[in-house]
Design a protein around this motif. Structure first.
Motif, PDB file in Angstrom:
ATOM      1  N   ASN A 317       0.858  -1.174   0.000  1.00  0.00           N
ATOM      2  CA  ASN A 317       0.000   0.000   0.000  1.00  0.00           C
ATOM      3  C   ASN A 317       0.901   1.232   0.000  1.00  0.00           C
ATOM      4  OD1 ASN A 317      -1.407   2.291   1.449  1.00  0.00           O
ATOM      5  ND2 ASN A 317      -3.133   0.854   1.300  1.00  0.00           N
ATOM      6  N   PRO A 359       1.520  -8.460   5.636  1.00  0.00           N
ATOM      7  CA  PRO A 359       0.289  -8.731   4.887  1.00  0.00           C
ATOM      8  C   PRO A 359      -0.369  -7.446   4.413  1.00  0.00           C
ATOM      9  CG  PRO A 359       0.367 -10.071   6.861  1.00  0.00           C
ATOM     10  CD  PRO A 359       1.505  -9.104   6.962  1.00  0.00           C
ATOM     11  N   GLU A 361      -3.343  -6.736   4.081  1.00  0.00           N
ATOM     12  CA  GLU A 361      -4.504  -6.390   4.892  1.00  0.00           C
ATOM     13  C   GLU A 361      -4.118  -5.458   6.039  1.00  0.00           C
ATOM     14  OE1 GLU A 361      -5.186 -10.069   2.688  1.00  0.00           O
ATOM     15  OE2 GLU A 361      -3.635  -9.490   4.160  1.00  0.00           O
ATOM     16  N   LEU A 362      -2.964  -5.713   6.672  1.00  0.00           N
ATOM     17  CA  LEU A 362      -2.490  -4.839   7.747  1.00  0.00           C
ATOM     18  C   LEU A 362      -2.076  -3.478   7.201  1.00  0.00           C
ATOM     19  CD1 LEU A 362      -0.355  -7.058  10.163  1.00  0.00           C
ATOM     20  CD2 LEU A 362      -2.571  -5.997  10.594  1.00  0.00           C
ATOM     21  N   GLN A 363      -1.432  -3.498   6.060  1.00  0.00           N
ATOM     22  CA  GLN A 363      -1.050  -2.236   5.424  1.00  0.00           C
ATOM     23  C   GLN A 363      -2.283  -1.374   5.155  1.00  0.00           C
ATOM     24  OE1 GLN A 363       1.660  -2.535   2.070  1.00  0.00           O
ATOM     25  NE2 GLN A 363       2.305  -4.588   2.718  1.00  0.00           N
ATOM     26  N   ASN A 364      -3.349  -1.996   4.672  1.00  0.00           N
ATOM     27  CA  ASN A 364      -4.578  -1.259   4.355  1.00  0.00           C
ATOM     28  C   ASN A 364      -5.227  -0.686   5.608  1.00  0.00           C
ATOM     29  OD1 ASN A 364      -4.230  -1.879   1.648  1.00  0.00           O
ATOM     30  ND2 ASN A 364      -5.618  -3.650   1.699  1.00  0.00           N
ATOM     31  N   ILE A 365      -5.160  -1.435   6.714  1.00  0.00           N
ATOM     32  CA  ILE A 365      -5.704  -0.922   7.979  1.00  0.00           C
ATOM     33  C   ILE A 365      -4.944   0.335   8.404  1.00  0.00           C
ATOM     34  CG2 ILE A 365      -5.910  -1.401  10.458  1.00  0.00           C
ATOM     35  CD1 ILE A 365      -6.471  -4.329   9.706  1.00  0.00           C
TER      36      ILE A 365
END
Length: 400
Positions: A317, A359, A361-365
């Motif tokens: 991201n 991951p 997903e963590l970057q997006n959070i």
């Protein structure tokens, strides 16, 4: 909010006098070689340097001291004296809250007859009008220099003392708002950094033991096709250097100075890497490490050597990568050799940097969190801009 009556900002009938007629102006001096006079003893005398200054109008502490014997070959200054930088970032005034000694990069001004509210004199010396007078007198090539005689000849206003007090109070009140808004922005920036470390750990120490890859393994990193001075045109596609990316990275309006033609840009677009939305541009020389995520709202090209492009990828991201790079590049700069004539961030250096295998997903959070913080920053920045505009307007009306 601050309400201002127009009569409060009129400077009619003010008396103007030369600085030399109301202040003593003297130059600092350095004991040489200075290294032999530096001491860590508590008995040492404050050694005041430009590095001891910040955004405040006051100098309150120093990083170094010199032995008392050094005072004989320097200039001793006291609380309440004004210091004026006379080279490099010349013409910057500061009020002393400490005593100490100054080198020959400073001038000291003393209000010998107590003609001024010190804050009023500070604002006067800080004004664009006074700076323009200093600049017109300064001599030198790459570095401008002031001397005592030049400063003594500059005329400044000397209104009645009670009027000086009112003006200084007003400017102080607006300046306090500016300082508060800047502190709020810094707090929001610190919040993002803290959240990054909370989620991913320190990017250098890697205490969470993420698997690491090199940046070159997951990113396409490169520069631009060289554009020569003869290729510049009066208007067309913006051409960015370090200056523009620094401005964009701070959310400032850009003042584009260089352009290339639409035809030239089309040729580059067909053959070479052209920045697209979510790519990152990072400054490589001068102000190293300013990072801007391309928003895709307009076409532009960029200077080779000045800027490095990191192409967006499904593996990271861009917002996450931006904050990771802030830390990694800061660490990179600390490792640069000091005292060299030329320091730069290189493509090879970037490619070798180790990054987390985190991951997406963590970057997006994390990215979502940053975007929420950015909404608050927009509100604070608007308030800061309004306060700065008011301050600049008052300075213009008082001092020209």
């Amino acid at each position: 909010q601050i309400r201002i009556c127009r009569d409060e900002v009129m400077n009619n009938n003010w008396q103007y006098r030369k600085i030399g007629d109301i202040c003593t102006v003297e130059r600092g001096g350095s004991p040489r070689p200075i290294d032999k006079f530096i001491t860590e003893s508590d008995e040492g005398v404050n050694w005041i340097k430009i590095g001891d200054t910040n955004d405040s109008m006051y100098i309150t502490e120093t990083a170094q001291k010199i032995i008392p014997e050094g005072m004989k070959k320097s200039r001793y200054v006291q609380p309440g004296d004004f210091l004026l930088s006379n080279s490099m970032s010349f013409g910057r005034p500061y009020i002393l809250k400490i005593d100490g000694c100054i080198h020959d990069g400073w001038l000291v001004l003393r209000d010998k007859d107590n003609s001024f509210d010190k804050r009023f004199l500070y604002y006067c010396l800080s004004s664009k009008s006074t700076f323009s007078k200093f600049k017109s007198m300064a001599v030198g090539g790459v570095v401008n220099n002031l001397n005592s005689d030049m400063v003594r000849k500059v005329e400044i206003p000397v209104p009645p003392k009670d009027e000086q007090n009112r003006i200084a109070d007003l400017l102080d009140s607006v300046n306090e708002i500016i300082i508060k808004r800047k502190q709020e922005l810094q707090t929001l920036d610190d919040l993002v950094k803290a959240r990054f470390v909370e989620m991913f750990g320190d990017p250098v120490i890697n205490e969470k033991q993420w698997t690491r890859l090199t940046l070159g393994d997951i990113c396409e990193i490169g520069s631009s096709k060289r554009v020569f001075e003869k290729d510049y045109v009066e208007s067309g596609v913006p051409f960015f250097r370090t200056k523009e990316i620094v401005e964009l990275s701070k959310g400032q309006s850009i003042s584009t100075e260089l352009f290339i033609s639409e035809e030239h840009f089309s040729e580059l677009k067909n053959k070479y890497v052209v920045p697209k939305k979510n790519d990152l541009l990072i400054s490589a020389v001068g102000t190293i490490g300013a990072i801007w995520i391309v928003d895709g709202s307009f076409d532009f090209y960029f200077k080779d050597g000045n800027l490095i492009i990191i192409k967006s990828s499904e593996q990271f991201n861009s917002v996450y990568m931006k904050y990771l790079l802030y830390e990694l590049v800061d660490n990179y700069k600390k490792g640069m050799s000091t005292g060299t004539a030329y320091s730069a961030l290189t493509i090879a250096g970037l490619k070798k940097m180790l990054v987390y295998d985190v991951p997406i997903e963590l970057q997006n959070i994390f990215s979502d969190f940053v975007q929420e913080v950015d909404k608050s920053k927009v509100v604070v920045q608007k308030a800061l801009d309004e306060a700065q505009l008011l301050f600049d307007s008052l300075m213009q009306q008082y001092f020209g």
